[in-house]
Design a protein around this motif. Structure first.
Motif, short mmCIF file in Angstrom:
data_model
loop_
_atom_site.label_atom_id
_atom_site.label_comp_id
_atom_site.label_asym_id
_atom_site.label_seq_id
_atom_site.Cartn_x
_atom_site.Cartn_y
_atom_site.Cartn_z
N THR A 93 -6.22 -4.86 2.25
CA THR A 93 -5.53 -3.91 1.36
C THR A 93 -6.23 -2.55 1.37
O THR A 93 -5.57 -1.51 1.47
CB THR A 93 -5.54 -4.46 -0.09
OG1 THR A 93 -5.05 -5.80 -0.07
CG2 THR A 93 -4.68 -3.61 -1.00
N GLN A 112 -4.21 2.53 -2.03
CA GLN A 112 -2.80 2.56 -2.45
C GLN A 112 -1.88 2.96 -1.29
O GLN A 112 -0.89 2.27 -1.01
CB GLN A 112 -2.60 3.53 -3.60
CG GLN A 112 -1.11 3.67 -3.98
CD GLN A 112 -0.88 4.69 -5.05
OE1 GLN A 112 -0.88 4.37 -6.24
NE2 GLN A 112 -0.70 5.94 -4.63
N ASN A 114 -1.38 2.58 1.79
CA ASN A 114 -1.94 1.72 2.84
C ASN A 114 -0.89 1.24 3.85
O ASN A 114 -1.01 0.16 4.43
CB ASN A 114 -2.72 0.55 2.21
CG ASN A 114 -1.86 -0.31 1.32
OD1 ASN A 114 -0.65 -0.09 1.21
ND2 ASN A 114 -2.46 -1.31 0.71
N HIS A 117 3.43 -3.22 3.57
CA HIS A 117 3.43 -4.40 2.68
C HIS A 117 3.85 -5.61 3.50
O HIS A 117 4.71 -5.51 4.37
CB HIS A 117 4.47 -4.22 1.54
CG HIS A 117 4.82 -5.52 0.88
ND1 HIS A 117 4.04 -6.07 -0.11
CD2 HIS A 117 5.83 -6.41 1.11
CE1 HIS A 117 4.58 -7.25 -0.47
NE2 HIS A 117 5.66 -7.46 0.25
#
Ligand code: RTP
Ligand code: MG
Length: 140
Positions: A93, A112, A114, A117
Protein backbone atom coordinates in the motif's frame (compact mmCIF):
# COMPACT_ATOMS: atom_id res chain seq x y z
CA UNK A 1 -7.04 -25.13 -10.04
CA UNK A 2 -10.08 -23.07 -10.85
CA UNK A 3 -10.05 -19.57 -12.23
CA UNK A 4 -10.70 -16.67 -9.93
CA UNK A 5 -11.94 -13.12 -10.60
CA UNK A 6 -10.56 -9.97 -9.05
CA UNK A 7 -11.43 -6.31 -9.38
CA UNK A 8 -8.95 -3.55 -10.24
CA UNK A 9 -9.03 0.25 -10.22
CA UNK A 10 -6.38 2.38 -11.91
CA UNK A 11 -6.73 5.35 -9.55
CA UNK A 12 -6.99 9.06 -10.54
CA UNK A 13 -3.27 9.75 -9.94
CA UNK A 14 -2.19 7.06 -12.41
CA UNK A 15 -4.82 8.04 -15.00
CA UNK A 16 -3.80 11.73 -14.77
CA UNK A 17 -0.11 10.79 -15.13
CA UNK A 18 -0.81 8.90 -18.37
CA UNK A 19 -0.09 5.44 -16.95
CA UNK A 20 -3.23 3.52 -18.01
CA UNK A 21 -1.48 1.77 -20.89
CA UNK A 22 1.64 0.83 -18.90
CA UNK A 23 -0.42 -0.59 -16.02
CA UNK A 24 -2.74 -2.61 -18.29
CA UNK A 25 0.41 -3.94 -20.02
CA UNK A 26 1.88 -5.06 -16.66
CA UNK A 27 -1.43 -6.79 -15.83
CA UNK A 28 -1.44 -8.55 -19.18
CA UNK A 29 2.26 -9.52 -18.95
CA UNK A 30 1.56 -11.05 -15.52
CA UNK A 31 -0.86 -13.46 -17.22
CA UNK A 32 -4.05 -11.95 -15.84
CA UNK A 33 -6.86 -11.84 -18.40
CA UNK A 34 -8.84 -8.62 -18.73
CA UNK A 35 -12.50 -9.70 -18.74
CA UNK A 36 -13.95 -6.18 -18.74
CA UNK A 37 -12.66 -2.63 -18.52
CA UNK A 38 -14.03 0.91 -18.70
CA UNK A 39 -13.21 4.48 -17.70
CA UNK A 40 -15.57 6.19 -15.26
CA UNK A 41 -15.58 9.28 -13.06
CA UNK A 42 -17.15 8.30 -9.74
CA UNK A 43 -19.61 10.48 -7.89
CA UNK A 44 -19.03 11.10 -4.17
CA UNK A 45 -21.86 8.68 -3.33
CA UNK A 46 -20.39 5.94 -5.53
CA UNK A 47 -16.91 6.33 -3.98
CA UNK A 48 -18.30 6.41 -0.41
CA UNK A 49 -20.25 3.23 -1.15
CA UNK A 50 -17.23 1.51 -2.65
CA UNK A 51 -15.01 2.34 0.34
CA UNK A 52 -17.75 1.86 2.99
CA UNK A 53 -15.52 -0.66 4.84
CA UNK A 54 -13.09 2.20 5.54
CA UNK A 55 -15.67 4.76 6.70
CA UNK A 56 -14.43 4.79 10.32
CA UNK A 57 -10.77 5.19 9.27
CA UNK A 58 -9.22 8.67 9.77
CA UNK A 59 -8.27 8.92 6.10
CA UNK A 60 -11.76 8.14 4.72
CA UNK A 61 -12.71 11.73 3.76
CA UNK A 62 -9.40 12.38 2.00
CA UNK A 63 -9.54 9.00 0.28
CA UNK A 64 -13.01 9.74 -1.15
CA UNK A 65 -11.91 13.24 -2.26
CA UNK A 66 -8.93 11.65 -4.04
CA UNK A 67 -10.96 8.91 -5.70
CA UNK A 68 -13.40 11.45 -7.20
CA UNK A 69 -10.67 13.93 -8.22
CA UNK A 70 -10.61 12.54 -11.76
CA UNK A 71 -11.50 9.55 -13.91
CA UNK A 72 -10.45 5.99 -13.04
CA UNK A 73 -10.23 2.76 -15.04
CA UNK A 74 -12.14 -0.14 -13.48
CA UNK A 75 -11.45 -3.69 -14.68
CA UNK A 76 -12.33 -7.30 -13.98
CA UNK A 77 -9.32 -9.63 -14.10
CA UNK A 78 -9.35 -13.43 -14.29
CA UNK A 79 -6.75 -16.10 -13.63
CA UNK A 80 -5.70 -18.85 -11.28
CA UNK A 81 -5.20 -17.28 -7.86
CA UNK A 82 -5.93 -13.88 -9.47
CA UNK A 83 -6.62 -12.04 -6.19
CA UNK A 84 -3.27 -12.84 -4.58
CA UNK A 85 -1.35 -12.55 -7.86
CA UNK A 86 -2.75 -9.08 -8.58
CA UNK A 87 -2.01 -7.88 -5.03
CA UNK A 88 1.56 -9.14 -5.46
CA UNK A 89 1.86 -7.26 -8.77
CA UNK A 90 0.44 -4.10 -7.13
CA UNK A 91 2.97 -4.11 -4.26
CA UNK A 92 2.60 -2.70 -0.74
CA UNK A 93 0.00 0.00 0.00
CA UNK A 94 2.84 2.39 0.93
CA UNK A 95 5.10 2.66 -2.14
CA UNK A 96 8.13 3.14 0.13
CA UNK A 97 7.63 -0.51 1.10
CA UNK A 98 6.74 -1.77 -2.38
CA UNK A 99 9.07 -4.28 -4.09
CA UNK A 100 10.93 -3.52 -7.31
CA UNK A 101 8.90 -4.46 -10.37
CA UNK A 102 5.53 -3.75 -8.76
CA UNK A 103 2.98 -1.26 -10.08
CA UNK A 104 3.09 0.84 -6.91
CA UNK A 105 6.91 0.93 -6.86
CA UNK A 106 6.84 2.28 -10.41
CA UNK A 107 3.82 4.58 -10.37
CA UNK A 108 2.61 5.37 -6.82
CA UNK A 109 3.33 8.77 -5.25
CA UNK A 110 2.46 8.11 -1.59
CA UNK A 111 0.36 5.87 0.68
CA UNK A 112 -2.89 7.42 -0.60
CA UNK A 113 -2.06 8.26 -4.21
CA UNK A 114 -0.91 4.73 -4.86
CA UNK A 115 -1.94 4.12 -8.49
CA UNK A 116 -4.11 1.00 -8.14
CA UNK A 117 -6.67 -0.90 -6.09
CA UNK A 118 -7.13 -4.67 -6.02
CA UNK A 119 -9.65 -6.82 -4.16
CA UNK A 120 -8.34 -8.51 -1.01
CA UNK A 121 -10.55 -11.65 -0.80
CA UNK A 122 -13.07 -13.65 -2.88
CA UNK A 123 -16.02 -12.13 -1.00
CA UNK A 124 -14.88 -8.54 -1.56
CA UNK A 125 -13.97 -9.30 -5.19
CA UNK A 126 -17.52 -10.51 -5.89
CA UNK A 127 -19.07 -7.42 -4.27
CA UNK A 128 -16.67 -5.04 -6.05
CA UNK A 129 -17.15 -6.61 -9.51
CA UNK A 130 -20.93 -6.40 -9.11
CA UNK A 131 -20.69 -2.78 -7.91
CA UNK A 132 -19.30 -1.64 -11.28
CA UNK A 133 -20.13 -4.31 -13.89
CA UNK A 134 -23.10 -6.34 -15.08
CA UNK A 135 -22.64 -9.83 -16.56
CA UNK A 136 -23.35 -8.54 -20.05
CA UNK A 137 -20.21 -6.36 -19.87
CA UNK A 138 -17.85 -9.31 -19.30
CA UNK A 139 -16.31 -11.39 -22.07
CA UNK A 140 -16.52 -15.16 -21.75
P1 RTP B 1 -6.71 -0.90 -2.03
O1 RTP B 1 -7.85 -1.30 -1.11
O2 RTP B 1 -6.89 0.45 -2.67
O3 RTP B 1 -6.35 -1.99 -3.00
O4 RTP B 1 -5.39 -0.73 -1.14
P2 RTP B 1 -4.87 -1.62 0.06
O5 RTP B 1 -5.76 -2.81 0.27
O6 RTP B 1 -3.42 -1.83 -0.19
O7 RTP B 1 -5.04 -0.61 1.28
P3 RTP B 1 -6.28 -0.37 2.27
O8 RTP B 1 -5.76 -0.50 3.67
O9 RTP B 1 -7.45 -1.19 1.86
O10 RTP B 1 -6.57 1.18 2.05
C1 RTP B 1 -7.37 1.59 0.96
C2 RTP B 1 -6.74 2.81 0.33
O11 RTP B 1 -6.84 3.91 1.24
C3 RTP B 1 -5.73 4.78 1.03
N1 RTP B 1 -4.99 4.90 2.28
N2 RTP B 1 -4.62 6.05 2.78
N3 RTP B 1 -3.55 8.08 4.43
C4 RTP B 1 -3.38 6.82 4.79
O12 RTP B 1 -2.77 6.47 5.77
C5 RTP B 1 -3.97 5.79 3.92
N4 RTP B 1 -3.93 4.48 4.14
C6 RTP B 1 -4.58 3.93 3.11
C7 RTP B 1 -4.88 4.17 -0.07
O13 RTP B 1 -5.27 4.77 -1.32
C8 RTP B 1 -5.25 2.71 0.03
O14 RTP B 1 -4.94 2.04 -1.15
MG1 MG C 1 -7.87 -2.66 0.45
Amino acid sequence: MSKELTFSIIKPDAVAAGNIGSILQMISDAGLKIKATKMIHMSREQAEGFYAVHKERPFFGELVDFMISGPVVVSVLEGENAIARYRELMGATNPEQAEEGTIRKKFATNIQNNAVHGSDAPETAAVEVAYFFSNIEMVG
